[in-house]
Design a protein around this motif. Structure first.
Motif, PDB file in Angstrom:
ATOM      1  N   ARG A 114       0.860  -1.183   0.000  1.00 12.79           N
ATOM      2  CA  ARG A 114       0.000   0.000   0.000  1.00 12.79           C
ATOM      3  C   ARG A 114       0.895   1.231   0.000  1.00 12.79           C
ATOM      4  NH1 ARG A 114      -1.933   3.412   3.997  1.00 12.79           N
ATOM      5  NH2 ARG A 114      -3.835   4.532   3.401  1.00 12.79           N
ATOM      6  N   ALA A 115       0.670   2.122  -0.964  1.00 13.05           N
ATOM      7  CA  ALA A 115       1.495   3.327  -1.106  1.00 13.05           C
ATOM      8  C   ALA A 115       2.970   2.958  -1.217  1.00 13.05           C
ATOM      9  CB  ALA A 115       1.256   4.281   0.064  1.00 13.05           C
ATOM     10  N   GLY A 116       3.246   1.810  -1.869  1.00 12.77           N
ATOM     11  CA  GLY A 116       4.613   1.390  -2.081  1.00 12.77           C
ATOM     12  C   GLY A 116       5.278   0.713  -0.901  1.00 12.77           C
ATOM     13  N   ARG A 117       4.552   0.557   0.209  1.00 11.16           N
ATOM     14  CA  ARG A 117       5.126  -0.056   1.404  1.00 11.16           C
ATOM     15  C   ARG A 117       4.422  -1.373   1.717  1.00 11.16           C
ATOM     16  NH1 ARG A 117       5.753   4.176   6.209  1.00 11.16           N
ATOM     17  NH2 ARG A 117       7.071   2.418   6.911  1.00 11.16           N
ATOM     18  N   PRO A 118       5.144  -2.351   2.279  1.00 15.23           N
ATOM     19  CA  PRO A 118       4.516  -3.641   2.583  1.00 15.23           C
ATOM     20  C   PRO A 118       3.415  -3.494   3.630  1.00 15.23           C
ATOM     21  CG  PRO A 118       6.918  -3.810   2.645  1.00 15.23           C
ATOM     22  CD  PRO A 118       6.585  -2.345   2.580  1.00 15.23           C
ATOM     23  N   LEU A 119       2.267  -4.122   3.357  1.00 15.35           N
ATOM     24  CA  LEU A 119       1.165  -4.176   4.304  1.00 15.35           C
ATOM     25  C   LEU A 119       0.985  -5.595   4.839  1.00 15.35           C
ATOM     26  CD1 LEU A 119      -1.318  -2.751   5.648  1.00 15.35           C
ATOM     27  CD2 LEU A 119      -2.642  -3.504   3.653  1.00 15.35           C
ATOM     28  N   LEU A 120       1.168  -6.590   3.965  1.00 17.25           N
ATOM     29  CA  LEU A 120       0.990  -7.984   4.367  1.00 17.25           C
ATOM     30  C   LEU A 120       1.829  -8.870   3.464  1.00 17.25           C
ATOM     31  CD1 LEU A 120      -0.609 -10.150   6.047  1.00 17.25           C
ATOM     32  CD2 LEU A 120      -2.290 -10.140   4.198  1.00 17.25           C
ATOM     33  N   ASP A 121       2.491  -9.854   4.052  1.00 17.43           N
ATOM     34  CA  ASP A 121       3.219 -10.879   3.300  1.00 17.43           C
ATOM     35  C   ASP A 121       3.030 -12.183   4.064  1.00 17.43           C
ATOM     36  OD1 ASP A 121       4.885 -12.475   1.824  1.00 17.43           O
ATOM     37  OD2 ASP A 121       6.526 -11.025   1.730  1.00 17.43           O
ATOM     38  N   GLN A 122       2.201 -13.052   3.530  1.00 15.26           N
ATOM     39  CA  GLN A 122       1.809 -14.258   4.257  1.00 15.26           C
ATOM     40  C   GLN A 122       1.804 -15.446   3.313  1.00 15.26           C
ATOM     41  OE1 GLN A 122      -1.361 -14.187   7.348  1.00 15.26           O
ATOM     42  NE2 GLN A 122      -2.519 -15.410   5.910  1.00 15.26           N
ATOM     43  N   GLU A 123       2.275 -16.587   3.794  1.00 16.44           N
ATOM     44  CA  GLU A 123       2.261 -17.783   2.968  1.00 16.44           C
ATOM     45  C   GLU A 123       1.847 -18.987   3.800  1.00 16.44           C
ATOM     46  OE1 GLU A 123       6.088 -18.325   1.265  1.00 16.44           O
ATOM     47  OE2 GLU A 123       7.118 -18.551   3.184  1.00 16.44           O
ATOM     48  N   SER A 124       1.342 -19.999   3.099  1.00 17.03           N
ATOM     49  CA  SER A 124       0.949 -21.249   3.747  1.00 17.03           C
ATOM     50  C   SER A 124       1.347 -22.409   2.859  1.00 17.03           C
ATOM     51  CB  SER A 124      -0.558 -21.274   4.016  1.00 17.03           C
ATOM     52  OG  SER A 124      -1.286 -21.300   2.793  1.00 17.03           O
ATOM     53  N   ALA A 125       1.521 -23.574   3.480  1.00 17.37           N
ATOM     54  CA  ALA A 125       1.893 -24.785   2.756  1.00 17.37           C
ATOM     55  C   ALA A 125       1.155 -25.956   3.372  1.00 17.37           C
ATOM     56  CB  ALA A 125       3.399 -25.004   2.818  1.00 17.37           C
ATOM     57  N   CYS A 126       0.472 -26.729   2.530  1.00 17.34           N
ATOM     58  CA  CYS A 126      -0.308 -27.877   3.007  1.00 17.34           C
ATOM     59  C   CYS A 126      -0.109 -29.049   2.055  1.00 17.34           C
ATOM     60  CB  CYS A 126      -1.799 -27.531   3.072  1.00 17.34           C
ATOM     61  SG  CYS A 126      -2.219 -26.192   4.185  1.00 17.34           S
ATOM     62  N   GLY A 127      -0.322 -30.235   2.572  1.00 19.87           N
ATOM     63  CA  GLY A 127      -0.262 -31.423   1.745  1.00 19.87           C
ATOM     64  C   GLY A 127       1.048 -32.167   1.869  1.00 19.87           C
ATOM     65  N   PRO A 128       1.191 -33.264   1.119  1.00 19.04           N
ATOM     66  CA  PRO A 128       2.350 -34.143   1.275  1.00 19.04           C
ATOM     67  C   PRO A 128       3.681 -33.486   0.945  1.00 19.04           C
ATOM     68  CG  PRO A 128       1.028 -34.777  -0.634  1.00 19.04           C
ATOM     69  CD  PRO A 128       0.230 -33.791   0.143  1.00 19.04           C
ATOM     70  N   GLY A 129       3.689 -32.428   0.138  1.00 15.92           N
ATOM     71  CA  GLY A 129       4.940 -31.755  -0.190  1.00 15.92           C
ATOM     72  C   GLY A 129       5.293 -30.620   0.743  1.00 15.92           C
ATOM     73  N   ALA A 130       4.454 -30.360   1.763  1.00 12.62           N
ATOM     74  CA  ALA A 130       4.677 -29.261   2.692  1.00 12.62           C
ATOM     75  C   ALA A 130       5.587 -29.703   3.841  1.00 12.62           C
ATOM     76  CB  ALA A 130       3.347 -28.765   3.244  1.00 12.62           C
ATOM     77  N   PRO A 131       6.230 -28.749   4.536  1.00  6.04           N
ATOM     78  CA  PRO A 131       7.027 -29.107   5.706  1.00  6.04           C
ATOM     79  C   PRO A 131       6.183 -29.825   6.748  1.00  6.04           C
ATOM     80  CG  PRO A 131       7.486 -26.851   5.029  1.00  6.04           C
ATOM     81  CD  PRO A 131       6.304 -27.313   4.235  1.00  6.04           C
ATOM     82  N   GLY A 132       6.817 -30.693   7.534  1.00  6.51           N
ATOM     83  CA  GLY A 132       6.094 -31.455   8.539  1.00  6.51           C
ATOM     84  C   GLY A 132       5.385 -30.579   9.551  1.00  6.51           C
ATOM     85  N   GLY A 133       4.243 -31.049  10.037  1.00  6.69           N
ATOM     86  CA  GLY A 133       3.476 -30.309  11.033  1.00  6.69           C
ATOM     87  C   GLY A 133       2.394 -29.427  10.471  1.00  6.69           C
ATOM     88  N   TRP A 134       2.231 -29.394   9.140  1.00  9.61           N
ATOM     89  CA  TRP A 134       1.246 -28.489   8.544  1.00  9.61           C
ATOM     90  C   TRP A 134      -0.182 -28.802   8.984  1.00  9.61           C
ATOM     91  CZ3 TRP A 134      -2.651 -30.557   5.613  1.00  9.61           C
ATOM     92  CH2 TRP A 134      -2.474 -31.856   5.151  1.00  9.61           C
TER      93      TRP A 134
END
Length: 272
Positions: A155-175
């Motif tokens: 927003r206005a050139g500045r970061p407001l949100l940066d979020q990621e998720s990973a699910c399924g057999p190729g995701a890191p353990g514990g998902w």
């Protein structure tokens, strides 16, 4: 055979100078109940994304425009014949005093699929945004595929949100453990950016026990939720007023049955 396709829409105060789609990404202008709002529906012309596909949606609401985008049905990520990874990129831009709503139906991760979803948003300081993302891990009684998603908002050139998720057999353990989705098969988020929130920030609150509303470092809030099924997830997100961030109803629901996408080359029936 993998597919590369891009859909583009540009909205101004006065019209839609650009509206184009390719392959599985067909764009249709639909009637809006509100004057001055350009309402677009993404219609799947064939099953996608399939392993190996690279799909892109680009949407821009220029200064003062109001652009609302939804989809006709759920998006179903399917495995390809060679086990390749599919990519789905969404690029959203809103200018000064523009309003952009990105409200597609759910994304269903089918067993054996591998999909990366990347959503990038660029907002002017006075722009308004409502963005909803929902992921369903597998069809009924089915294990999910591999699904990685990332949402980045500036927003206005500045970061407001940066979020990621990973699910399924190729995701890191514990998902699927208690610290992430706790055995639920539906997860989603609702992001609202509203310049008037600068004078009246939203308060952190729990919503129904499996969701939370969190104010961001800017005039915005994020609702993050998990649920047993698609219908309950939608009710949790819809229980938050888009313009105020206050709960508006109870949270309840039943399991929802998703219809499968048509095979490649066979148009989807959207008459119902």
């Amino acid at each position: 055979m993998s597919v590369r396709a891009t859909a583009r829409v540009v909205a101004t105060r006065h019209g839609l100078p650009l509206l184009s789609g390719e392959g599985p990404l067909a764009l249709r202008r639909t009637r809006s109940p509100s004057p001055g709002v350009h309402r677009i529906t993404v219609v799947g012309a064939m099953s996608a994304p399939v392993g190996g596909d690279q799909l892109t949606v680009e949407a821009e609401a220029r200064d003062g425009a109001r652009l609302h985008i939804g989809s006709a049905a759920a998006t179903i990520a399917l495995p390809g014949p060679d086990g390749e990874r599919a990519h789905y990129e969404v690029r959203l831009t809103a200018g000064e005093h523009a309003e952009l709503r990105w409200l597609p139906e759910q994304l269903i991760s089918v067993r054996g699929s591998d999909l990366r979803v990347r959503t990038r948003v660029e907002l002017a300081p006075t722009a308004r945004l409502v963005l909803r993302e929902e992921q369903i891990l597998g069809r009924h009684g089915e294990a999910p595929g591999t699904l990685f998603t990332r949402l980045t908002v500036h927003r206005a050139g500045r970061p407001l949100l940066d979020q990621e998720s990973a699910c399924g057999p190729g995701a890191p353990g514990g998902w699927d453990g208690p610290a992430v989705i706790g055995g639920h098969r539906a997860l989603g988020q609702l992001l609202v950016v509203e310049p008037s929130f600068a004078a009246a920030p939203r308060r952190t609150r729990l919503l129904g026990g499996t969701a939370v509303l969190t104010p961001l470092a800017g005039p915005a809030f994020l609702v993050t939720a998990v649920a047993p099924d698609a219908r309950l997830l939608r009710r949790i997100l819809d229980a938050v007023a888009y313009d105020g961030g206050e709960p508006t109803g109870t949270v309840s629901g039943e399991a929802e049955t998703e219809a499968p996408a048509p095979p490649r080359g066979e148009p989807r029936d959207t008459s119902r």
